[in-house]
Motif scaffolding. Structure first.
Motif, PDB file in Angstrom:
ATOM      1  N   MET A   1       0.980  -0.886   0.016  1.00 22.72           N
ATOM      2  CA  MET A   1      -0.036   0.029  -0.022  1.00 22.72           C
ATOM      3  C   MET A   1       0.367   1.107  -0.199  1.00 22.72           C
ATOM      4  N   SER A   2       0.781   2.004  -0.676  1.00 23.76           N
ATOM      5  CA  SER A   2       0.801   2.954  -1.319  1.00 23.76           C
ATOM      6  C   SER A   2       1.341   4.075   0.690  1.00 23.76           C
ATOM      7  N   PHE A   3       1.632   5.261   0.682  1.00 25.96           N
ATOM      8  CA  PHE A   3       2.435   5.612   1.822  1.00 25.96           C
ATOM      9  C   PHE A   3       1.210   6.468   2.160  1.00 25.96           C
ATOM     10  N   GLY A   4       0.492   7.199   0.206  1.00 30.49           N
ATOM     11  CA  GLY A   4      -0.422   7.962   0.875  1.00 30.49           C
ATOM     12  C   GLY A   4      -0.954   8.854  -1.070  1.00 30.49           C
ATOM     13  N   LYS A   5      -1.765   9.811  -1.087  1.00 28.92           N
ATOM     14  CA  LYS A   5      -1.874  10.020  -2.234  1.00 28.92           C
ATOM     15  C   LYS A   5      -1.913  11.734  -2.154  1.00 28.92           C
ATOM     16  N   LEU A   6      -1.029  12.493  -3.363  1.00 33.02           N
ATOM     17  CA  LEU A   6      -0.726  13.364  -3.388  1.00 33.02           C
ATOM     18  C   LEU A   6      -1.356  14.203  -4.992  1.00 33.02           C
ATOM     19  N   TYR A   7      -2.255  15.231  -4.603  1.00 34.66           N
ATOM     20  CA  TYR A   7      -3.068  16.008  -5.605  1.00 34.66           C
ATOM     21  C   TYR A   7      -2.383  16.858  -6.005  1.00 34.66           C
ATOM     22  N   THR A   8      -2.449  17.220  -7.344  1.00 35.87           N
ATOM     23  CA  THR A   8      -2.239  17.979  -7.620  1.00 35.87           C
ATOM     24  C   THR A   8      -2.741  18.815  -9.511  1.00 35.87           C
ATOM     25  N   TYR A   9      -2.014  18.903 -10.168  1.00 34.81           N
ATOM     26  CA  TYR A   9      -2.305  19.524 -11.420  1.00 34.81           C
ATOM     27  C   TYR A   9      -0.564  19.912 -11.973  1.00 34.81           C
ATOM     28  N   PRO A  10      -1.009  19.092 -13.447  1.00 30.28           N
ATOM     29  CA  PRO A  10       0.999  19.752 -13.977  1.00 30.28           C
ATOM     30  C   PRO A  10       1.118  21.200 -13.861  1.00 30.28           C
ATOM     31  N   LYS A  11       2.153  21.447 -13.804  1.00 34.86           N
ATOM     32  CA  LYS A  11       3.128  22.138 -13.289  1.00 34.86           C
ATOM     33  C   LYS A  11       2.392  23.358 -11.792  1.00 34.86           C
ATOM     34  N   ALA A  12       1.873  23.149 -11.360  1.00 32.99           N
ATOM     35  CA  ALA A  12       0.925  23.854 -10.496  1.00 32.99           C
ATOM     36  C   ALA A  12       2.403  24.284  -9.364  1.00 32.99           C
TER      37      ALA A  12
ATOM     38  N   VAL B   1       4.598   7.560  -2.924  1.00 32.57           N
ATOM     39  CA  VAL B   1       2.973   8.049  -2.848  1.00 32.57           C
ATOM     40  C   VAL B   1       2.867   8.226  -4.228  1.00 32.57           C
ATOM     41  N   GLU B   2       1.268   7.861  -4.891  1.00 35.12           N
ATOM     42  CA  GLU B   2       0.095   8.025  -5.869  1.00 35.12           C
ATOM     43  C   GLU B   2       0.842   9.767  -6.057  1.00 35.12           C
ATOM     44  N   ILE B   3       0.015   9.695  -7.025  1.00 40.64           N
ATOM     45  CA  ILE B   3       0.458  11.360  -7.852  1.00 40.64           C
ATOM     46  C   ILE B   3      -1.121  11.138  -8.197  1.00 40.64           C
ATOM     47  N   VAL B   4      -2.274  12.206  -7.813  1.00 42.81           N
ATOM     48  CA  VAL B   4      -3.723  12.145  -8.526  1.00 42.81           C
ATOM     49  C   VAL B   4      -3.676  13.413  -9.001  1.00 42.81           C
TER      50      VAL B   4
ATOM     51  N   THR C   1      -9.768  24.170   0.613  1.00 45.05           N
ATOM     52  CA  THR C   1     -10.097  25.070   0.343  1.00 45.05           C
ATOM     53  C   THR C   1     -10.437  25.256  -1.690  1.00 45.05           C
ATOM     54  N   GLY C   2     -10.384  23.408  -2.011  1.00 46.12           N
ATOM     55  CA  GLY C   2     -10.214  22.884  -3.058  1.00 46.12           C
ATOM     56  C   GLY C   2      -9.199  22.679  -4.192  1.00 46.12           C
ATOM     57  N   LYS C   3      -8.417  23.159  -2.937  1.00 40.66           N
ATOM     58  CA  LYS C   3      -7.097  24.143  -4.082  1.00 40.66           C
ATOM     59  C   LYS C   3      -5.908  22.989  -4.283  1.00 40.66           C
ATOM     60  N   VAL C   4      -4.977  22.991  -4.859  1.00 39.19           N
ATOM     61  CA  VAL C   4      -3.767  21.906  -4.993  1.00 39.19           C
ATOM     62  C   VAL C   4      -2.400  23.090  -4.122  1.00 39.19           C
ATOM     63  N   PRO C   5      -1.819  22.064  -3.435  1.00 34.11           N
ATOM     64  CA  PRO C   5      -1.357  20.700  -3.440  1.00 34.11           C
ATOM     65  C   PRO C   5      -2.331  20.216  -2.131  1.00 34.11           C
ATOM     66  N   ALA C   6      -2.899  19.019  -2.044  1.00 31.48           N
ATOM     67  CA  ALA C   6      -3.285  18.281  -1.040  1.00 31.48           C
ATOM     68  C   ALA C   6      -2.588  16.615  -0.849  1.00 31.48           C
ATOM     69  N   PHE C   7      -2.509  16.527   0.621  1.00 29.27           N
ATOM     70  CA  PHE C   7      -1.878  15.076   0.806  1.00 29.27           C
ATOM     71  C   PHE C   7      -2.741  14.501   1.792  1.00 29.27           C
ATOM     72  N   GLU C   8      -2.847  13.338   1.518  1.00 33.83           N
ATOM     73  CA  GLU C   8      -3.755  12.242   1.982  1.00 33.83           C
ATOM     74  C   GLU C   8      -2.976  11.156   2.248  1.00 33.83           C
ATOM     75  N   THR C   9      -2.820  10.646   3.799  1.00 34.82           N
ATOM     76  CA  THR C   9      -2.386   9.670   4.128  1.00 34.82           C
ATOM     77  C   THR C   9      -3.060   8.199   4.047  1.00 34.82           C
ATOM     78  N   ALA C  10      -2.165   6.645   3.919  1.00 31.26           N
ATOM     79  CA  ALA C  10      -3.671   5.463   3.599  1.00 31.26           C
ATOM     80  C   ALA C  10      -4.163   5.605   4.623  1.00 31.26           C
TER      81      ALA C  10
END
Ligand SMILES: N[C@@H](CCC(=O)N[C@@H](CS)C(=O)NCC(=O)O)C(=O)O
Length: 229
Positions: free
Chosen positions: A1-12, A29-32, A56-65
């Protein structure tokens, strides 16, 4: 299982440093992809569920497993860096840590806003006369000079090794280079340019963001994402 998910968009621009730290610390980490400001129901984690975790609905945001959620680029970076208890990315004394946080905050609130204000008319999000463009360029000078003052004669902004201070400042400057920091701008800022090229050329930066490019003229489009900065 990955450590968590990193939410972002290209070149943010506020995510680049988090991607760097993931690689640097070799975190699983899974990049979402998350495109803030819109509800993309076909994207994992975006929409109401995303807003309920990251208010805030923005990036970056991270969620652990196991469900710990964090947003705001400084906090996300700190959390990812500290996954290595021996990390030197956060600084090696209270004073260094404080100065690292100062540069991270500086990037967020002093460096990126005037760069983005200059970029907006360049990519057609607003209009500006040639005089206004010069004013927008001038508005970046104070902050760029602040970097120049502190990097002169040094390899890194804080201490003798790479820290989050460098990662934030280089990520912020990268946004400028993407659209407006041209070869002639670089010629006017040789110290900052040398610093940028040196750190931005490091293998991890190249892996996550490609080779550094310096534009001949201001310009560029941002087709991957049409929300706000
Ligand atoms: N203070 C926040 C700012 C985050 C932010 O503005 N992120 C941008 C991307 S760099 C974003 O998500 N923009 C989308 C929007 O404003 O809707 C942080 O440091 O994380």
């Amino acid at each position: 299982m990955s450590f968590g998910k990193l939410y972002t968009y290209p070149k943010a621009p506020r995510s680049t440093m988090t991607l760097y730290i993931v690689e640097y610390n070799k975190l699983d980490v899974e990049i979402v992809t998350a495109l803030p400001g819109k509800v993309y129901l076909d994207h994992d984690g975006v929409g109401e569920a995303y807003f309920s975790k990251f208010h805030t609905g923005k990036v970056p945001a991270f969620e652990t497993a196991d469900g710990f959620c964090v947003y705001e680029s400084i906090a996300v970076s700190w959390f990812l860096a500290k996954q290595d208890p021996q990390t030197t990315l956060c600084g090696s004394s209270l004073r260094e840590e404080t100065t690292v946080l100062r540069w991270a905050s500086f990037t967020n609130y002093e460096l990126l806003p005037p760069i983005m204000a200059w970029i907006n008319p360049i990519i057609g999000r607003s209009t500006a006369s040639p005089e206004k463009l010069l004013e927008l360029e001038e508005n970046c000078e104070l902050t760029v000079r602040a970097i120049e003052k502190e990097i002169t004669g040094k390899k890194f902004l804080v201490g003798d090794t790479l820290t989050m201070a460098d990662l934030f400042v280089i990520s912020g400057l990268a946004r400028g280079y993407q659209f407006v920091f041209t070869k002639s701008w670089a010629a006017k800022h040789p110290i900052v340019h040398e610093y940028y090229m040196r750190i931005r050329s490091d293998p991890i930066f190249v892996k996550i963001a490609g080779e550094p490019v310096v534009r001949d003229e201001p310009g560029g489009t941002y087709p991957d994402y049409d929300g706000t900065f």
